[in-house]
Enzyme design. Structure first.
Site, PDB file in Angstrom:
ATOM      1  N   ARG A  55      85.425 -15.957  63.264  1.00 41.98           N
ATOM      2  CA  ARG A  55      84.121 -15.174  61.464  1.00 41.98           C
ATOM      3  C   ARG A  55      85.269 -14.503  61.236  1.00 41.98           C
ATOM      4  NH1 ARG A  55      79.700 -14.697  58.602  1.00 41.98           N
ATOM      5  NH2 ARG A  55      79.281 -12.642  57.875  1.00 41.98           N
ATOM      6  N   ILE A 105      55.336  -7.241  89.591  1.00 45.57           N
ATOM      7  CA  ILE A 105      56.321  -8.106  90.775  1.00 45.57           C
ATOM      8  C   ILE A 105      56.209  -9.606  90.223  1.00 45.57           C
ATOM      9  CG2 ILE A 105      55.300  -9.035  93.153  1.00 45.57           C
ATOM     10  CD1 ILE A 105      55.364  -5.873  92.304  1.00 45.57           C
ATOM     11  N   GLU A 149      65.601  -1.533  90.373  1.00 42.19           N
ATOM     12  CA  GLU A 149      65.494  -0.598  91.952  1.00 42.19           C
ATOM     13  C   GLU A 149      66.319  -0.232  92.130  1.00 42.19           C
ATOM     14  OE1 GLU A 149      65.099  -3.294  94.358  1.00 42.19           O
ATOM     15  OE2 GLU A 149      64.852  -4.800  93.069  1.00 42.19           O
ATOM     16  N   GLY A 150      65.453   1.118  91.300  1.00 44.68           N
ATOM     17  CA  GLY A 150      65.878   3.188  91.154  1.00 44.68           C
ATOM     18  C   GLY A 150      66.864   2.509  90.201  1.00 44.68           C
ATOM     19  N   SER A 151      65.807   3.208  88.957  1.00 42.86           N
ATOM     20  CA  SER A 151      66.231   3.752  87.433  1.00 42.86           C
ATOM     21  C   SER A 151      67.765   4.200  87.615  1.00 42.86           C
ATOM     22  CB  SER A 151      64.946   4.734  86.905  1.00 42.86           C
ATOM     23  OG  SER A 151      65.330   6.161  87.201  1.00 42.86           O
ATOM     24  N   THR A 195      55.933  -1.391  93.666  1.00 41.95           N
ATOM     25  CA  THR A 195      55.418  -1.037  92.631  1.00 41.95           C
ATOM     26  C   THR A 195      53.923  -1.200  92.447  1.00 41.95           C
ATOM     27  OG1 THR A 195      57.565  -0.836  91.392  1.00 41.95           O
ATOM     28  CG2 THR A 195      55.767  -0.308  90.189  1.00 41.95           C
ATOM     29  N   PHE A 246      59.219  -9.019  95.873  1.00 40.76           N
ATOM     30  CA  PHE A 246      59.433  -7.678  96.089  1.00 40.76           C
ATOM     31  C   PHE A 246      57.635  -6.952  96.052  1.00 40.76           C
ATOM     32  CE2 PHE A 246      60.626  -3.316  96.250  1.00 40.76           C
ATOM     33  CZ  PHE A 246      60.902  -3.194  97.513  1.00 40.76           C
ATOM     34  N   GLN A 299      90.343  -3.053  63.558  1.00 46.10           N
ATOM     35  CA  GLN A 299      91.213  -1.968  64.898  1.00 46.10           C
ATOM     36  C   GLN A 299      89.758  -1.904  65.630  1.00 46.10           C
ATOM     37  OE1 GLN A 299      93.754   0.484  63.923  1.00 46.10           O
ATOM     38  NE2 GLN A 299      95.706  -1.065  64.386  1.00 46.10           N
ATOM     39  N   ALA A 348      74.209  -9.583  62.085  1.00 40.81           N
ATOM     40  CA  ALA A 348      73.271  -9.906  61.665  1.00 40.81           C
ATOM     41  C   ALA A 348      72.634 -11.334  62.854  1.00 40.81           C
ATOM     42  CB  ALA A 348      72.308 -10.325  60.734  1.00 40.81           C
TER      43      ALA A 348
HETATM   44  C1  LIG Z   1      61.445  -6.885  84.647  1.00 43.39           C
HETATM   45  C2  LIG Z   1      60.738  -5.933  85.774  1.00 43.39           C
HETATM   46  C3  LIG Z   1      60.976  -6.289  87.105  1.00 43.39           C
HETATM   47  C4  LIG Z   1      60.411  -5.733  88.186  1.00 43.39           C
HETATM   48  N1  LIG Z   1      59.581  -6.215  89.516  1.00 43.39           N
HETATM   49  C5  LIG Z   1      59.530  -5.102  90.369  1.00 43.39           C
HETATM   50  C6  LIG Z   1      59.138  -5.858  91.702  1.00 43.39           C
HETATM   51  O1  LIG Z   1      59.658  -7.573  91.129  1.00 43.39           O
HETATM   52  N2  LIG Z   1      58.631  -5.409  92.877  1.00 43.39           N
HETATM   53  C7  LIG Z   1      58.472  -3.825  92.270  1.00 43.39           C
HETATM   54  O2  LIG Z   1      57.828  -3.314  93.559  1.00 43.39           O
HETATM   55  N3  LIG Z   1      58.499  -3.323  91.168  1.00 43.39           N
HETATM   56  C8  LIG Z   1      59.567  -4.483  90.452  1.00 43.39           C
HETATM   57  N4  LIG Z   1      59.571  -3.123  88.798  1.00 43.39           N
HETATM   58  C9  LIG Z   1      58.979  -1.970  88.410  1.00 43.39           C
HETATM   59  C10 LIG Z   1      59.713  -1.210  88.802  1.00 43.39           C
HETATM   60  O3  LIG Z   1      61.045  -0.996  90.575  1.00 43.39           O
HETATM   61  C11 LIG Z   1      60.043   0.296  88.545  1.00 43.39           C
HETATM   62  O4  LIG Z   1      59.803  -0.077  87.252  1.00 43.39           O
HETATM   63  C12 LIG Z   1      60.804   0.964  89.303  1.00 43.39           C
HETATM   64  O5  LIG Z   1      60.747   1.698  89.921  1.00 43.39           O
HETATM   65  C13 LIG Z   1      60.441   3.230  87.599  1.00 43.39           C
HETATM   66  O6  LIG Z   1      58.790   3.145  88.041  1.00 43.39           O
HETATM   67  P1  LIG Z   1      58.401   2.913  86.827  1.00 43.39           P
HETATM   68  O7  LIG Z   1      58.586   2.013  85.464  1.00 43.39           O
HETATM   69  O8  LIG Z   1      57.029   3.264  87.447  1.00 43.39           O
HETATM   70  O9  LIG Z   1      58.825   4.030  86.237  1.00 43.39           O
HETATM   71  P2  LIG Z   1      58.540   5.623  86.349  1.00 43.39           P
HETATM   72  O10 LIG Z   1      58.543   6.000  87.525  1.00 43.39           O
HETATM   73  O11 LIG Z   1      57.049   6.487  85.707  1.00 43.39           O
HETATM   74  O12 LIG Z   1      59.882   7.090  85.737  1.00 43.39           O
HETATM   75  C14 LIG Z   1      59.571   6.419  84.616  1.00 43.39           C
HETATM   76  C15 LIG Z   1      61.243   7.349  84.103  1.00 43.39           C
HETATM   77  O13 LIG Z   1      61.071   8.661  84.280  1.00 43.39           O
HETATM   78  C16 LIG Z   1      62.008   8.345  85.357  1.00 43.39           C
HETATM   79  N5  LIG Z   1      61.388   9.504  86.303  1.00 43.39           N
HETATM   80  C17 LIG Z   1      60.935   9.442  87.171  1.00 43.39           C
HETATM   81  N6  LIG Z   1      60.990  10.324  88.479  1.00 43.39           N
HETATM   82  C18 LIG Z   1      61.775  11.278  88.074  1.00 43.39           C
HETATM   83  C19 LIG Z   1      62.711  12.036  88.366  1.00 43.39           C
HETATM   84  N7  LIG Z   1      62.493  13.488  89.833  1.00 43.39           N
HETATM   85  N8  LIG Z   1      63.614  12.905  87.730  1.00 43.39           N
HETATM   86  C20 LIG Z   1      64.188  12.887  86.898  1.00 43.39           C
HETATM   87  N9  LIG Z   1      63.568  11.476  85.708  1.00 43.39           N
HETATM   88  C21 LIG Z   1      62.129  10.439  86.577  1.00 43.39           C
HETATM   89  C22 LIG Z   1      62.637   7.503  85.335  1.00 43.39           C
HETATM   90  O14 LIG Z   1      63.672   7.212  85.009  1.00 43.39           O
HETATM   91  C23 LIG Z   1      61.759   7.295  84.095  1.00 43.39           C
HETATM   92  O15 LIG Z   1      63.206   7.081  83.581  1.00 43.39           O
HETATM   93  C24 LIG Z   1      60.046  -4.288  88.184  1.00 43.39           C
HETATM   94  C25 LIG Z   1      59.656  -3.961  86.747  1.00 43.39           C
HETATM   95  C26 LIG Z   1      60.232  -4.540  85.242  1.00 43.39           C
HETATM   96  C27 LIG Z   1      60.726  -3.662  84.229  1.00 43.39           C
END
Ligand SMILES: Cc1cc2nc3c(=O)[nH]c(=O)nc-3n(C[C@H](O)[C@H](O)[C@H](O)COP(=O)(O)OP(=O)(O)OC[C@H]3O[C@@H](n4cnc5c(N)ncnc54)[C@H](O)[C@@H]3O)c2cc1C
Length: 376
Positions: free
Chosen positions: A263, A156, A359-361, A125, A122, A274, A336
């Site tokens: 451990r 990717i 998949e969307g932060s 990005t 997919f 606890q 550790a």
């Molecule tokens: C291990 C890994 C695998 C991945 N695999 C794929 C893949 O297969 N295909 C693909 O297409 N992509 C892939 N990605 C990319 C991933 O989808 C993006 O990293 C993700 O969509 C976030 O985009 P960005 O990293 O550019 O962060 P940014 O969009 O630059 O965001 C940076 C920070 O700002 C925050 N932010 C952004 N906009 C806003 C807003 N409007 N309000 C508040 N906060 C905001 C975000 O939550 C984040 O914390 C992968 C990433 C990783 C780390």
């Protein structure tokens, strides 16, 4: 909602567990260190039918219901989140073809995808387009029989292995989605290494340099299905990731139960303290809650209920924050040893951290979930 698994689902779950215990758990730390998974594992997953889980039977797939699919993602995630990432992106791509593809596209790719001889990825990005997917800069210029595609796709998952990419670009300002085969002249992949987590998911940077794409290889155009294709493909990805988080969380719990029973400090096993019990109790409670949200999302998908998209997003948001905390506590519980490569909990923490970004932060999901709350 029926809370019991059917006998078939239980049998499938037992099969997934035994596959993961035999084929993945003993090797997962090595995959992580070597930043790759072996071809034999991909073949074994294909033979077991996992790569055809979303492919219709008529194309050689072994389709399973969405709850069973979730159980598969949970088990793979318990063994190795990086391995589950293959299920995630391959399923996103095969789902796109099975649900939205033309008869010719289905004929051309689906049976090979089910056999695992054609792996999907997919590619959304880019360097300047992450959360804001609509700002992609990959450009498609129309020609008499198709398009010329130029752009660079970053991060990717399984880009190093994939044979078919679902590529997002723009044509005359309008968003489009294309299928691009790896052997297309002008397409090249550079490996990305040294990531915090998901280290064995063989990330790549995909460059498209004057790639000629036939007009038959378009899957969606703005105004012609783009929003539906994007939403449904991301939904499958999020659903798989949410269950993956449950799998990592389960692994954290199991590791913590075992370690605290062996451990001793201050003359008693750690499990007698606890403050340790508090971390275990929170881990189990939050894990159960995340699993229930995943079941709910799967149940809505099986019913074809339109709420499934938002409920999947809620499940993914909760499960990914849950697992970051669970994995953090699992490391704490191991002291550790938890920081050492002799124990897998450090991998769980690194892999868990990734789930809140892909998949969307979490922030993007919070914004969307808040909007949804006001529409209820
Ligand atoms: C291990 C890994 C695998 C991945 N695999 C794929 C893949 O297969 N295909 C693909 O297409 N992509 C892939 N990605 C990319 C991933 O989808 C993006 O990293 C993700 O969509 C976030 O985009 P960005 O990293 O550019 O962060 P940014 O969009 O630059 O965001 C940076 C920070 O700002 C925050 N932010 C952004 N906009 C806003 C807003 N409007 N309000 C508040 N906060 C905001 C975000 O939550 C984040 O914390 C992968 C990433 C990783 C780390």
């Amino acid at each position: 909602m029926d809370m019991d698994l059917t006998p078939q689902q239980k049998e499938a779950q037992a099969g997934f567990r035994s596959f993961v215990d035999q084929q993945i758990v003993p090797h997962a730390d090595r995959y992580d260190q070597e930043e790759r998974i072996p071809a034999e594992l991909v073949s074994a997953m294909a033979r077991a039918g996992y790569l055809g889980a979303i492919v219709p039977e008529e194309f050689g797939g072994r389709p399973i219901d969405m709850i069973t699919y979730g159980l598969l993602a949970e088990e793979l995630g318990r063994g190795s989140s990086s391995v589950n990432a293959l299920l995630t992106v391959h399923s996103m791509c095969s789902f796109a073809i099975a649900r939205w593809g033309s008869p010719a596209q289905k004929e051309r790719w689906l049976s090979r995808m089910a056999q695992g001889t054609l792996l999907g990825a997919f590619a959304l990005t880019e360097i300047h387009a992450g959360s804001d997917a609509r700002s992609v800069e990959t450009e498609a210029v129309p020609t008499s029989d198709g398009y010329i595609l130029n752009g660079r796709k970053r991060w990717i998952t399984f880009g190093q292995l994939a044979d078919l990419f679902l590529v997002f670009g723009k044509c005359e300002g309008q968003l489009m989605i294309f299928f691009v085969e790896r052997n297309t002249p002008g397409l090249s992949v550079a490996p990305i290494t040294g990531m915090l987590g998901s280290r064995a998911s063989m990330l790549g940077e995909v460059t498209l340099n004057n790639c000629q794409i036939a007009k038959e290889d378009v899957i969606a155009k703005a105004g012609f299905g783009f929003a539906s294709v994007l939403a449904s493909v991301l939904d499958i990805g999020r659903y798989t990731v949410a269950w993956n988080c449950v799998g990592i969380g389960q692994a954290c719990l199991e590791a913590s139960l075992s370690y605290t029973s062996q451990r001793k400090q201050f003359g008693v096993y750690l499990k007698e303290h606890q403050l340790i019990q508090q971390m275990i109790a929170n881990m189990l409670t939050n894990l159960n809650a995340a699993r229930l949200l995943c079941y709910r999302a799967g149940y809505l998908k099986e019913k074809g209920d339109p709420r499934m998209i938002m409920e999947t997003m809620i499940a993914k948001y909760f499960a990914s924050t849950m697992v970051t905390k669970a994995a953090n506590d699992a490391v704490q519980i191991h002291g550790a040893n938890g920081c050492s490569s002799d124990y897998p909990v450090q991998r769980y923490l690194r892999d868990a951290r990734i789930q809140e970004i892909i998949e969307g932060s979490s922030q993007i999901q919070q914004m969307t979930i808040a909007k949804y709350s006001y529409q209820q």
